[in-house]
Scaffold this motif. Structure first.
Motif, PDB file in Angstrom:
ATOM      1  N   ASP A  33     -12.155 -35.819 -71.177  1.00  0.00           N
ATOM      2  CA  ASP A  33     -12.264 -34.819 -70.124  1.00  0.00           C
ATOM      3  C   ASP A  33     -12.151 -33.413 -70.721  1.00  0.00           C
ATOM      4  OD1 ASP A  33      -9.566 -34.262 -70.541  1.00  0.00           O
ATOM      5  OD2 ASP A  33      -8.879 -35.081 -68.625  1.00  0.00           O
ATOM      6  N   THR A  34     -11.991 -32.413 -69.881  1.00  0.00           N
ATOM      7  CA  THR A  34     -11.976 -31.028 -70.359  1.00  0.00           C
ATOM      8  C   THR A  34     -10.829 -30.777 -71.328  1.00  0.00           C
ATOM      9  OG1 THR A  34     -12.979 -30.343 -68.280  1.00  0.00           O
ATOM     10  CG2 THR A  34     -11.937 -28.619 -69.592  1.00  0.00           C
ATOM     11  N   PHE A  63     -14.131 -33.823 -64.804  1.00  0.00           N
ATOM     12  CA  PHE A  63     -13.993 -32.659 -65.669  1.00  0.00           C
ATOM     13  C   PHE A  63     -13.281 -31.504 -64.969  1.00  0.00           C
ATOM     14  CE2 PHE A  63     -17.704 -35.004 -67.221  1.00  0.00           C
ATOM     15  CZ  PHE A  63     -17.249 -35.300 -68.491  1.00  0.00           C
ATOM     16  N   CYS A  88     -23.222 -41.451 -66.303  1.00  0.00           N
ATOM     17  CA  CYS A  88     -22.647 -41.438 -67.638  1.00  0.00           C
ATOM     18  C   CYS A  88     -23.348 -42.482 -68.491  1.00  0.00           C
ATOM     19  CB  CYS A  88     -21.153 -41.718 -67.581  1.00  0.00           C
ATOM     20  SG  CYS A  88     -20.211 -40.342 -66.919  1.00  0.00           S
ATOM     21  N   THR A 111     -21.332 -39.930 -71.998  1.00  0.00           N
ATOM     22  CA  THR A 111     -21.509 -38.506 -71.737  1.00  0.00           C
ATOM     23  C   THR A 111     -22.227 -38.348 -70.406  1.00  0.00           C
ATOM     24  OG1 THR A 111     -22.228 -36.409 -72.730  1.00  0.00           O
ATOM     25  CG2 THR A 111     -23.721 -38.277 -72.959  1.00  0.00           C
ATOM     26  N   ALA A 122     -20.323 -29.207 -67.267  1.00  0.00           N
ATOM     27  CA  ALA A 122     -18.862 -29.269 -67.372  1.00  0.00           C
ATOM     28  C   ALA A 122     -18.398 -30.302 -68.393  1.00  0.00           C
ATOM     29  CB  ALA A 122     -18.242 -29.575 -66.011  1.00  0.00           C
ATOM     30  N   ASP A 123     -19.297 -31.132 -68.891  1.00  0.00           N
ATOM     31  CA  ASP A 123     -18.960 -32.127 -69.903  1.00  0.00           C
ATOM     32  C   ASP A 123     -18.859 -31.418 -71.257  1.00  0.00           C
ATOM     33  OD1 ASP A 123     -18.861 -34.129 -71.811  1.00  0.00           O
ATOM     34  OD2 ASP A 123     -20.472 -35.330 -70.936  1.00  0.00           O
ATOM     35  N   PRO A 124     -17.687 -31.400 -71.906  1.00  0.00           N
ATOM     36  CA  PRO A 124     -17.563 -30.696 -73.189  1.00  0.00           C
ATOM     37  C   PRO A 124     -18.542 -31.183 -74.248  1.00  0.00           C
ATOM     38  CG  PRO A 124     -15.398 -31.180 -72.291  1.00  0.00           C
ATOM     39  CD  PRO A 124     -16.385 -31.914 -71.428  1.00  0.00           C
ATOM     40  N   ASN A 365      -9.511 -29.736 -77.514  1.00  0.00           N
ATOM     41  CA  ASN A 365     -10.642 -30.638 -77.339  1.00  0.00           C
ATOM     42  C   ASN A 365     -11.625 -30.408 -78.491  1.00  0.00           C
ATOM     43  OD1 ASN A 365     -13.197 -31.714 -76.529  1.00  0.00           O
ATOM     44  ND2 ASN A 365     -12.520 -31.695 -74.403  1.00  0.00           N
ATOM     45  N   TYR A 428     -19.453 -22.342 -66.517  1.00  0.00           N
ATOM     46  CA  TYR A 428     -18.414 -22.997 -67.311  1.00  0.00           C
ATOM     47  C   TYR A 428     -17.265 -22.041 -67.592  1.00  0.00           C
ATOM     48  CZ  TYR A 428     -16.123 -26.253 -70.381  1.00  0.00           C
ATOM     49  OH  TYR A 428     -15.203 -27.119 -70.917  1.00  0.00           O
TER      50      TYR A 428
END
Length: 456
Positions: A33-34, A63, A88, A111, A122-124, A365, A428
């Motif tokens: 997650d974030t 996220f 995902c 992902t 928002a997905d790192p 992260n 973001y």
């Protein structure tokens, strides 16, 4: 940011894996997650085919969770927008055995994409992919590797939230020991480190050196350089999980907390990065032009350091690590063969010339850390940034700009930064700042044991 959902190369990987491991009983799906915390679910092996092709549903709000796993409504990812799902999909080359599991188990990383088939911003991991694409447009490909520091602590010493942890190898009396690079400290836990290396081989992780670090019970595991930044960050996430799980088997706890002991060294996560040009050579190696590229990339990193600090130091505790003399930088400095600066150019042959970014804590992260570093380098190269003079002495005494020393200052620098807007996007920037502000409020509202013992 125009990538669309296409045929997933992991589809053939799934069939090969299941054929080679017919005894697999379950799959652990992992999504960082974030905050880099692994979320996911357990599922039966046949679900892998769907994960590789169409994708499995997870809420976008995954996220928008704080460090405690709570929904932060200010992110706009939860019930206020319908708590929508995204798709995902399996990350190629992430399907691995889980050697510490009691029963035959696999793990796979995912992902996030939106329901319309575009990367979910928002997905790192998708943010890192955007940074990789930006470098590619400039004609470069990054080669990178992470170094991860952690403490081994006795889990019996932290049974209550207000208990102080006790690191292994901490003496009961006498002067505080350091024993840096001590082979005896590695030997004391030889079975654990042997199992870490063995499990790493099973999972295909490019493990390099293991060393005893600057405080009792602190160790560092280094990964080898790879020419795929996404795989490099995947490696770091999987290595952290592996170390924690193997430590648990040995009745210990491995912590990547940035500063678990106020009087001892903190845990860092350094990242090494070099760039490959269109001819397949190290972009920093050629006399003249290579040196110019290096200083431009460094100039971009120095300019981006203060706005990016909350990505490198994303926790309330992490700012305790940034202390003068601690080998954790406090200023936007750089230099050659100097560990007191924020961006170090290690001693090397020209073909191996690279930068080492030393700001991030081990609890950051990896995807966001590497995205910030690659964006900073790209930004410097795009505008031919001028680097300040290199520091050849104590970087803590330099006059270069100080990094934010508090979470509030770091969030403020992040959310007003034009660099962050260009690198990560307006949305973001807003989302991440909202998440960190919510976490900061929780700490500000907490009355510490020291306050009670002093004033009650």
């Amino acid at each position: 940011m125009g990538r669309a959902l296409t045929e997933n190369p992991a589809k053939d990987e799934v069939s090969r894996f299941l054929k080679a491991h017919p005894d697999i009983e379950g799959v652990e799906y992992l999504i960082p997650d974030t905050n880099g915390v692994l979320r996911g679910k357990w599922a039966p092996p046949p679900s892998l085919a769907k994960a590789a092709k169409a994708g499995v549903n997870f809420p976008l709000g995954l996220f928008g969770l704080d460090i405690w796993g709570r929904e932060v409504t200010e992110t706009g990812l939860h019930v206020e927008t319908g708590d929508r799902d995204g798709l995902c999909r399996l990350v190629p080359d992430s399907l691995r055995l889980v050697p510490w599991a009691a029963r035959p188990t696999a793990q796979a990383m995912l992902t996030m994409w939106t329901e319309t088939g575009i990367p979910f911003l928002a997905d790192p991991r998708q943010q890192l992919a955007f940074a990789v694409e930006r470098l590619a447009r400039a004609g470069y490909r990054a080669v990178a590797a992470f170094e991860l520091e952690f403490y081994l602590v006795d889990p019996r010493a932290v049974e209550r939230p207000d208990d102080a942890p006790r690191a292994v190898l901490s003496g009961a009396c006498g002067p505080e020991r350091q024993n840096i690079y001590a082979l005896s400290d590695l030997s004391a836990f030889s079975d654990l480190f042997h199992e870490i290396r063995t499990a790493g081989l099973v999972q295909g992780l490019p493990l390099d050196t293991i060393v005893s670090e600057a405080s009792p019970g602190q160790f560092e595991v280094n990964l080898k350089h790879r020419p795929d930044p996404l795989a490099v960050a995947d490696d770091a996430v999987m290595l952290k999980r592996l170390i924690q799980e193997v430590a648990r088997k040995h009745h210990l706890r491995a912590t990547f907390m940035a500063k678990p002991f106020i009087e001892r060294a903190g845990n860092g996560m350094h990242v090494h990065v070099s760039l490959i040009d269109g001819d397949g050579a190290n972009a920093f190696s050629a006399p003249g032009v290579g040196e110019a590229r290096l200083t431009q990339a460094v100039g971009g990193l120095v300019d981006a350091m203060a706005p990016s600090t909350i990505l490198f130091v994303p926790t309330w505790n992490g700012f305790r690590r940034l202390q003068p003399g601690s080998y954790a930088p406090t200023r936007a400095t750089w230099g050659h063969n100097n560990r007191s600066v924020a961006v170090r150019v290690p001693m090397s042959e020209p073909a191996a010339r690279r930068i080492e970014h030393r700001v991030a804590g081990a609890d950051a992260n990896p995807y966001l850390v590497l995205a910030a570093v690659l964006n900073g380098m790209a930004d410097g190269l795009e505008r031919a940034a001028a680097a300040p003079p290199p520091c050849d002495r104590n970087g803590y005494d330099a006059s270069d700009p100080a990094l934010p020393s508090t979470m509030e200052g770091a969030i403020r620098a992040f959310e007003t930064s034009d660099f962050i807007r260009r690198a990560f996007g307006v949305e973001y920037r807003r989302l991440f700042a909202a998440l960190k502000r919510a976490e900061m409020r929780t700490f500000l509202e907490e009355i510490s044991p020291l306050e009670r013992s002093t004033y009650l």
